[in-house]
Motif scaffolding. Structure first.
Motif, PDB file in Angstrom:
ATOM      1  N   VAL A 118       0.848  -1.184   0.000  1.00 21.79           N
ATOM      2  CA  VAL A 118       0.000   0.000   0.000  1.00 21.79           C
ATOM      3  C   VAL A 118       0.889   1.241   0.000  1.00 21.79           C
ATOM      4  CG1 VAL A 118      -1.742   1.307   1.285  1.00 21.79           C
ATOM      5  CG2 VAL A 118      -1.788  -1.208   1.316  1.00 21.79           C
ATOM      6  N   TRP A 119       0.567   2.191  -0.877  1.00 21.64           N
ATOM      7  CA  TRP A 119       1.163   3.527  -0.865  1.00 21.64           C
ATOM      8  C   TRP A 119       0.023   4.472  -0.522  1.00 21.64           C
ATOM      9  CZ3 TRP A 119       6.227   4.963  -1.687  1.00 21.64           C
ATOM     10  CH2 TRP A 119       7.092   3.939  -2.102  1.00 21.64           C
ATOM     11  N   SER A 120       0.200   5.264   0.517  1.00 15.63           N
ATOM     12  CA  SER A 120      -0.866   6.153   0.963  1.00 15.63           C
ATOM     13  C   SER A 120      -0.288   7.534   1.274  1.00 15.63           C
ATOM     14  CB  SER A 120      -1.534   5.562   2.203  1.00 15.63           C
ATOM     15  OG  SER A 120      -2.599   6.365   2.632  1.00 15.63           O
ATOM     16  N   SER A 121      -0.598   8.513   0.422  1.00 13.54           N
ATOM     17  CA  SER A 121      -0.194   9.887   0.737  1.00 13.54           C
ATOM     18  C   SER A 121      -1.121  10.388   1.839  1.00 13.54           C
ATOM     19  CB  SER A 121      -0.270  10.770  -0.505  1.00 13.54           C
ATOM     20  OG  SER A 121      -1.576  10.779  -1.039  1.00 13.54           O
ATOM     21  N   TYR A 122      -0.574  11.233   2.724  1.00 15.01           N
ATOM     22  CA  TYR A 122      -1.359  11.675   3.865  1.00 15.01           C
ATOM     23  C   TYR A 122      -1.136  13.149   4.169  1.00 15.01           C
ATOM     24  CZ  TYR A 122       2.963  11.507   6.576  1.00 15.01           C
ATOM     25  OH  TYR A 122       4.240  11.724   7.032  1.00 15.01           O
ATOM     26  N   THR A 123      -2.056  13.689   4.941  1.00 13.54           N
ATOM     27  CA  THR A 123      -1.881  15.005   5.551  1.00 13.54           C
ATOM     28  C   THR A 123      -1.959  14.820   7.061  1.00 13.54           C
ATOM     29  OG1 THR A 123      -4.257  15.471   5.481  1.00 13.54           O
ATOM     30  CG2 THR A 123      -2.924  16.277   3.632  1.00 13.54           C
ATOM     31  N   ALA A 124      -1.260  15.689   7.778  1.00 11.40           N
ATOM     32  CA  ALA A 124      -1.332  15.722   9.239  1.00 11.40           C
ATOM     33  C   ALA A 124      -1.845  17.098   9.645  1.00 11.40           C
ATOM     34  CB  ALA A 124       0.033  15.456   9.852  1.00 11.40           C
ATOM     35  N   ARG A 125      -2.778  17.104  10.606  1.00 10.14           N
ATOM     36  CA  ARG A 125      -3.427  18.346  11.034  1.00 10.14           C
ATOM     37  C   ARG A 125      -3.555  18.361  12.558  1.00 10.14           C
ATOM     38  NH1 ARG A 125      -6.624  20.020   6.323  1.00 10.14           N
ATOM     39  NH2 ARG A 125      -6.447  18.384   4.767  1.00 10.14           N
TER      40      ARG A 125
END
Length: 182
Positions: A118-125
């Motif tokens: 799995v490749w999963s781009s993410y954001t952190a907030r």
């Protein structure tokens, strides 16, 4: 059909935006996507909110690892291997101090037999509605066990800061990453 349209359709078929359920996906792919979603749900929450770190550790095979790949304070590339328990301990300490929400942007899953990548781009907030203070990519390697899909490794890397303002927003998060690297 023009070549550019065909290329766009091919690209669009490879990645599914977060939260989208595709009935044509295999049962194995749906199960892998659900496990990845559970990881994101477990690490996210308000400051002081309890996370289910025991469940997090159960998502891994025995001997599973997490790998943080980042730039050290000196600018040199660094990485550190963590057990799920070590990661949970560091993240739990951090979550007592500040809120953290990590959400996938686009997730790509490939399953072959008993192995999944799995490749999963993410954001952190700092809250679900806040602007992202970090973005990056998580990679997951999973295997099918008698108990279902389990994680062998999660490796991640954040994108480099883009500005002084972005750098200051990243400071508390970067401090956690640097602590993990030490």
């Amino acid at each position: 059909m023009p070549a550019s349209c065909a290329a766009w359709l091919l690209l669009a078929s490879c990645a599914v935006p977060a939260g989208v359920v595709d009935a044509s996906r295999s049962d194995a792919e749906r199960a892998v996507r659900e496990l990845v979603a559970q990881v994101y749900a477990t690490v996210s929450g308000d400051r002081g909110a309890e996370r289910d770190w025991q469940r997090f550790e159960q998502m891994f095979v025995a001997g599973g690892t997490l790998v943080v790949a980042a730039q050290g304070k000196d600018g040199a590339p660094r990485h550190r291997l963590l057990t799920p328990a070590e990661f949970a301990q560091a993240a739990a300490a951090n979550s007592r101090q500040q809120a953290f929400y990590e959400a996938p942007m686009v997730t790509r899953v490939e399953v072959f037999g008993g192995v999944a990548q799995v490749w999963s781009s993410y954001t952190a907030r700092s809250s679900p509605a806040a602007a992202p203070f970090a973005r990056g990519v998580n990679t997951f390697t999973l295997v099918r066990t008698q108990s279902g899909w389990r994680i062998v490794t999660i490796a991640w890397s954040e994108e480099a800061p883009r500005s002084e303002e972005h750098t200051s927003e990243l400071q508390s998060h970067s401090d956690l990453v640097c602590r993990l690297l030490l």
